[in-house]
Design a protein around this motif. Sequence first.
Motif, PDB file in Angstrom:
ATOM      1  N   GLN A  63       0.822  -1.208   0.000  1.00  0.00           N
ATOM      2  CA  GLN A  63       0.000   0.000   0.000  1.00  0.00           C
ATOM      3  C   GLN A  63       0.860   1.263   0.000  1.00  0.00           C
ATOM      4  N   LYS A  64       1.940   1.262   0.776  1.00  0.00           N
ATOM      5  CA  LYS A  64       2.828   2.409   0.863  1.00  0.00           C
ATOM      6  C   LYS A  64       3.864   2.447  -0.263  1.00  0.00           C
ATOM      7  N   ASN A  65       3.853   1.410  -1.106  1.00  0.00           N
ATOM      8  CA  ASN A  65       4.821   1.306  -2.196  1.00  0.00           C
ATOM      9  C   ASN A  65       6.250   1.417  -1.659  1.00  0.00           C
ATOM     10  N   TYR A  66       6.513   0.686  -0.582  1.00  0.00           N
ATOM     11  CA  TYR A  66       7.790   0.793   0.108  1.00  0.00           C
ATOM     12  C   TYR A  66       8.956   0.214  -0.675  1.00  0.00           C
ATOM     13  N   ILE A  67       8.692  -0.497  -1.743  1.00  0.00           N
ATOM     14  CA  ILE A  67       9.800  -1.017  -2.532  1.00  0.00           C
ATOM     15  C   ILE A  67      10.668   0.123  -3.070  1.00  0.00           C
ATOM     16  N   ARG A  68      10.088   1.326  -3.187  1.00  0.00           N
ATOM     17  CA  ARG A  68      10.834   2.472  -3.709  1.00  0.00           C
ATOM     18  C   ARG A  68      11.818   3.039  -2.683  1.00  0.00           C
ATOM     19  N   VAL A  69      11.553   2.832  -1.393  1.00  0.00           N
ATOM     20  CA  VAL A  69      12.418   3.431  -0.365  1.00  0.00           C
ATOM     21  C   VAL A  69      13.066   2.391   0.540  1.00  0.00           C
ATOM     22  N   ASP A  70      12.659   1.144   0.425  1.00  0.00           N
ATOM     23  CA  ASP A  70      13.190   0.075   1.267  1.00  0.00           C
ATOM     24  C   ASP A  70      14.715   0.049   1.166  1.00  0.00           C
TER      25      ASP A  70
END
Length: 234
Positions: A63-70
């Motif tokens: 939901q947070k599209n954390y793959i971009r900042v992980d």
Amino acid sequence: MNELLLQLIDMLSLPLEERAARRALRDFAEGAGFDYFAYLHLRGQESFAVSNYPREWQEHYVQKNYIRVDPVVTRAKHGPPIFQWSADEARRIGRLDVRQFYKDADRFGIRSGLSVSVPVGFKNRMVFTLASGKSMVCIDEDPDPVTAAMAVAFVHSHLASATQDAALASDIRLSPREAECLRWFADGMSMPDIAETVGIGYRSVRSYLDEATRKLGATNSRQAASIAIRLGLI
């Protein structure tokens, strides 16, 4: 750690069903002193994850599209093949989005871990992560890079076609017309026939297919249709 990796390789060399492979990875994680395992296949818009992370965290991550900042994903793409990470890193990182990532992960008992990253082709990566609720990783010995890479390859052999726990490309949005044209194209219909069926011009069909192809990161409409089907977009 290396002895456990060899045992994992032996186990995954057997023709296990998906459930048994997941159980073997769970047992391996626990035996190594970790709470969770996660396998990420980073391949652009088709990236996905298989793990035993809490379902709420998986849904929140997408939901947070954390793959971009992980930061784990970032280091897996550009850093060493084996690395440790922890929430304490957030104190040394100025980016607010990375700090928020660690803060959210902490709520689900994910505070530190060990990751192994293996390149597949030009840009894709296989990433196997062990995660813990402890503040720092504690292992008896550093993993041998060759043994670790071999173990990840065996994990990949079992989970690359497994039921995905999370499709990580959550930001892809096809317009209704793009999805419609791509769906007809996937069914084998030519562009002139699609134009006649949908009631629009040939150039419009071409434009919709080109835009869908761009959004999906594909090289042509046929590959775009294949990706869209796998992602459940058409």
